[in-house]
Scaffold this motif. Sequence first.
Motif, PDB file in Angstrom:
ATOM      1  N   ILE A 293       0.866  -1.182   0.000  1.00 32.67           N
ATOM      2  CA  ILE A 293       0.000   0.000   0.000  1.00 32.67           C
ATOM      3  C   ILE A 293       0.900   1.228   0.000  1.00 32.67           C
ATOM      4  O   ILE A 293       1.765   1.386   0.876  1.00 32.67           O
ATOM      5  N   ARG A 294       0.701   2.125  -0.949  1.00 34.07           N
ATOM      6  CA  ARG A 294       1.581   3.289  -1.108  1.00 34.07           C
ATOM      7  C   ARG A 294       0.828   4.590  -0.826  1.00 34.07           C
ATOM      8  O   ARG A 294      -0.271   4.801  -1.337  1.00 34.07           O
ATOM      9  N   THR A 295       1.411   5.403   0.008  1.00 34.92           N
ATOM     10  CA  THR A 295       0.945   6.769   0.209  1.00 34.92           C
ATOM     11  C   THR A 295       1.988   7.704  -0.402  1.00 34.92           C
ATOM     12  O   THR A 295       2.976   7.250  -0.993  1.00 34.92           O
ATOM     13  N   THR A 296       1.779   9.011  -0.262  1.00 40.12           N
ATOM     14  CA  THR A 296       2.765   9.943  -0.821  1.00 40.12           C
ATOM     15  C   THR A 296       4.077   9.909  -0.052  1.00 40.12           C
ATOM     16  O   THR A 296       5.112  10.334  -0.560  1.00 40.12           O
ATOM     17  N   GLN A 297       4.048   9.361   1.197  1.00 41.12           N
ATOM     18  CA  GLN A 297       5.252   9.358   2.013  1.00 41.12           C
ATOM     19  C   GLN A 297       5.797   7.963   2.308  1.00 41.12           C
ATOM     20  O   GLN A 297       6.989   7.818   2.587  1.00 41.12           O
ATOM     21  N   HIS A 298       4.942   6.936   2.284  1.00 44.24           N
ATOM     22  CA  HIS A 298       5.369   5.614   2.736  1.00 44.24           C
ATOM     23  C   HIS A 298       4.842   4.515   1.816  1.00 44.24           C
ATOM     24  O   HIS A 298       3.839   4.691   1.124  1.00 44.24           O
ATOM     25  N   SER A 299       5.535   3.396   1.870  1.00 44.28           N
ATOM     26  CA  SER A 299       5.015   2.143   1.350  1.00 44.28           C
ATOM     27  C   SER A 299       4.913   1.176   2.515  1.00 44.28           C
ATOM     28  O   SER A 299       5.837   1.082   3.329  1.00 44.28           O
ATOM     29  N   MET A 300       3.784   0.469   2.613  1.00 38.82           N
ATOM     30  CA  MET A 300       3.567  -0.402   3.764  1.00 38.82           C
ATOM     31  C   MET A 300       2.841  -1.660   3.329  1.00 38.82           C
ATOM     32  O   MET A 300       2.230  -1.699   2.253  1.00 38.82           O
ATOM     33  N   ILE A 301       2.918  -2.690   4.185  1.00 35.23           N
ATOM     34  CA  ILE A 301       2.166  -3.913   3.946  1.00 35.23           C
ATOM     35  C   ILE A 301       1.089  -4.046   5.019  1.00 35.23           C
ATOM     36  O   ILE A 301       1.199  -3.450   6.100  1.00 35.23           O
ATOM     37  N   PRO A 302       0.031  -4.806   4.770  1.00 31.95           N
ATOM     38  CA  PRO A 302      -1.023  -4.981   5.781  1.00 31.95           C
ATOM     39  C   PRO A 302      -0.507  -5.688   7.028  1.00 31.95           C
ATOM     40  O   PRO A 302       0.474  -6.433   6.993  1.00 31.95           O
TER      41      PRO A 302
END
Length: 422
Positions: free
Chosen positions: A168-177
């Motif tokens: 999951i990508r935001t403008t600042q981070h990439s993350m996993i559930p």
Amino acid sequence: MIKRIPDNTIILLSSKTTSPTVAPVTGKPTVEYLIANAITLKNGQDIIGAADDGYEIVIKLHPGFADRNMIEVGVEYNGGFNFSETIDNHIKHITFRPTGANPDNPIYSIFHTNCYNRTLAIENNVLYLPTFAAVDMRCSSSLDASANNLQTGPGLRFAKNEVIGETIRTTQHSMIPEAAIIINLGNITRQSNKLEIIENTVRGKTSQLAEIQLGPENSIDIFRNTVTIDTEGITRYEIATGYAGRRGGFALIGDRFGGKVSRFKLAGNYIYVTTKNINISYSIGLALACNDFLGTALWNQYSEFRPVIAVDPIPLGTECQRSVSSTAGMATTSRPTLNQIVNTWTPINYSTASVLTGLTNIQGQLYFDNDANCPTVAAPAVIDTTSAGIDDSDFVTTSTAGLTAATTALGVITTLAVLLNL
């Protein structure tokens, strides 16, 4: 609109309401329903996707969606129960896409529940994981579920779903559930036949498959799931706190106060995880039958002075995927044998972990194929049921009758009530 729909109503989402688009992943024409706020399911309300053949019903978020969850159950009563509500909710034949509408405000869960007194049945759906979990089920109120057969507390049937985890990508981070399923019912006791995770497919990125905390004498059935997950990545929690979260397949959590153990029953599952398969906290009862585990280690037992207590796996033989094909003429009414419920363990990514690695305190026997390199013993160990305060009616007995042949063909993990130094 859904807020005005009365209790005990089926809400059909049709594929005839708008011009469909074509989904880039499945190639199916999709009909999209956008929600601007979380949907609170009332007593007996169902949401069913009623798509024509070849079509897909998708629920997505409106760009202005600002809530934490897509669908909520039992959130109206400030953490308490409304025992007059006893009609189940059903969610079927829908694809949920909770990400992408507002990348800087990703939601937490698809389904979020507090205390309620019915069963939430989630079946035959496609669920793309949000930042926290597809199902976040929790109840802080206390309940003895055996005291009144009309007040048995929250139930969950999670069956035949496809769960997909993506970065999951935001403008600042990439993350996993964080996980596919999180259940915290630690304050509910003596609840049985209310929790089922059956015949699901889970794949892709997620920190954990499921984190499940049960109160004393509760039980959960986890049968015939196919799991292939990659736990590499950083979660929303880890970004926010700077602390490393849990990684693995199942996190099974018992009663921290040392009450009678809850029972986790796993049968016929295929679990491939790029880290540990099972993390255990506090004492639990555990039944394993014909599961295939693949990972870097099978166990991580946090509470070394709180034993894992083996529950008799034989009754689970009928839940195994291979219970018919591997039983060579066995009548369907026959009681399965130990040879038919044996589990397998396969280390991956150059791991040398044995089937015992990480398991420090167990009472009873867990049965694995000899290829798992676990020791074979000639007789079962004695289980000291009094020290754990449990009812031993379906825990492994001390009888050796009929086990001689089985113990030469199976690897048997067995100890007395002592710690293993491995």
